[in-house]
Design a protein around this motif. Structure first.
Motif, short mmCIF file in Angstrom:
data_model
loop_
_atom_site.label_atom_id
_atom_site.label_comp_id
_atom_site.label_asym_id
_atom_site.label_seq_id
_atom_site.Cartn_x
_atom_site.Cartn_y
_atom_site.Cartn_z
N HIS A 63 -32.25 30.21 53.59
CA HIS A 63 -31.55 31.16 54.47
C HIS A 63 -31.33 32.48 53.73
N GLN A 64 -30.85 32.38 52.52
CA GLN A 64 -30.59 33.58 51.72
C GLN A 64 -31.89 34.29 51.34
N ALA A 115 -33.24 36.21 54.30
CA ALA A 115 -32.47 37.44 54.49
C ALA A 115 -32.86 38.49 53.46
N HIS A 116 -32.95 38.08 52.20
CA HIS A 116 -33.33 39.00 51.12
C HIS A 116 -34.72 39.58 51.37
N GLY A 126 -31.97 42.11 53.80
CA GLY A 126 -30.55 41.81 53.78
C GLY A 126 -30.01 41.80 52.36
N VAL A 178 -27.88 39.64 49.44
CA VAL A 178 -27.49 38.29 49.02
C VAL A 178 -26.76 38.38 47.69
N SER A 214 -24.19 33.76 49.22
CA SER A 214 -24.17 33.92 50.67
C SER A 214 -25.03 35.12 51.06
N VAL A 215 -25.33 35.19 52.35
CA VAL A 215 -25.89 36.41 52.92
C VAL A 215 -24.71 37.36 53.15
N LEU A 250 -26.67 41.12 56.72
CA LEU A 250 -27.85 40.65 57.45
C LEU A 250 -29.00 41.65 57.36
N HIS A 271 -21.73 34.58 57.98
CA HIS A 271 -23.16 34.56 58.32
C HIS A 271 -23.72 33.15 58.11
N GLN A 285 -27.08 28.71 56.74
CA GLN A 285 -26.44 28.48 55.45
C GLN A 285 -26.10 27.01 55.25
#
Length: 242
Positions: A100-101, A104-105, A109, A111, A153-154, A157, A172, A185
């Motif tokens: 998930h992270q 996003a990265h 996003g 992280v 965590s993210v 976003l 998130h 997550q």
């Protein structure tokens, strides 16, 4: 459908040795939870194995990891770049925890470490209004239990992401980018027994962090709605191939 849908599980790390000995490793839990109608392949990207062309796959799952996305290890950054191609090609993606992270990265996003520390145990996920029309989350209860364990965590976003779920601790918990790339997550692959095993291993660290491992253990319960996301994702992959 003339063939089975091909799904790659990108293995981004391994669980605690004590848990691996009794319950298997990350990929085993995903294989158990995903549909047996899929043709599943495990690629250990953390060990440098390459998943090939994104077009080779009908679906992509990214596991959790004890690694940290913000460390930007070479294997992790290479995988992130590969995932951007998968999103561009509209290959269904499900990133879990580290996955998930990383998703996003990869898409722009932010992280990093959660400012309030670790989230672990069984907690409630609250779905947001955009989940009502989401292909993966539509028709799920507005609130459901899920297993969680993470320090990062993210924090922000990716541009254009749709926020689908949150928890009391984590704003998130679930998002979608584009038509069919999701990050969650929480851990749909965890059983309640695996969650208890994590808390037992983590107990000394939890106590040092002023968390109550006994209370967290007592609060663990099954999370069938969260676990069902793996079957729902499987069905989406199969439907898209059809």
């Amino acid at each position: 459908m003339n063939r089975q849908a091909r799904v790659v599980i990108l293995k981004t790390g391994t669980t605690y040795p004590a848990i691996r000995e009794t319950s298997g490793d990350f990929e085993d839990w995903f294989v158990r939870g995903l549909s047996d109608e899929l043709e599943l392949t495990v690629i250990n990207v953390e060990q440098g194995d390459a998943p090939g062309n994104v077009e080779d796959w009908d679906g992509i799952v990214i596991t959790g990891s004890p690694a940290m996305v913000s460390d930007r290890a070479e294997w992790s950054e290479t995988t992130a770049q590969w995932l951007t191609g998968a999103v561009d090609k509209k290959v269904p993606v499900l990133g879990v925890c580290y996955g998930h992270q990383l998703l996003a990265h990869a898409l722009g996003g932010e992280v990093g470490y959660h400012p309030e520390g670790r989230e672990t145990g069984t907690w409630s996920i609250e779905l947001l209004p955009d989940a009502d029309s989401d292909p993966l989350f539509a028709d799920l209860p507005a609130s459901f239990k899920a297993q969680l364990t993470h320090k990062q965590s993210v924090l922000g976003l990716p541009p254009g992401a749709v926020l689908l779920g949150r928890s009391r601790f984590e704003p998130h918990q679930a998002f979608r980018v584009g038509e069919c790339a999701w990050g969650v997550q929480f851990h749909p692959e965890f059983t309640d027994d695996i969650m208890r095993a994590y808390l037992s291993v983590q107990a000394p660290e939890l106590a040092a962090e002023c968390l109550n491992p006994d209370a967290l253990l007592a609060a663990v319960e099954p999370a069938p709605v969260a676990s069902g996301l793996l079957q729902r994702f499987s069905e989406l992959v199969i439907e898209k191939l059809d």
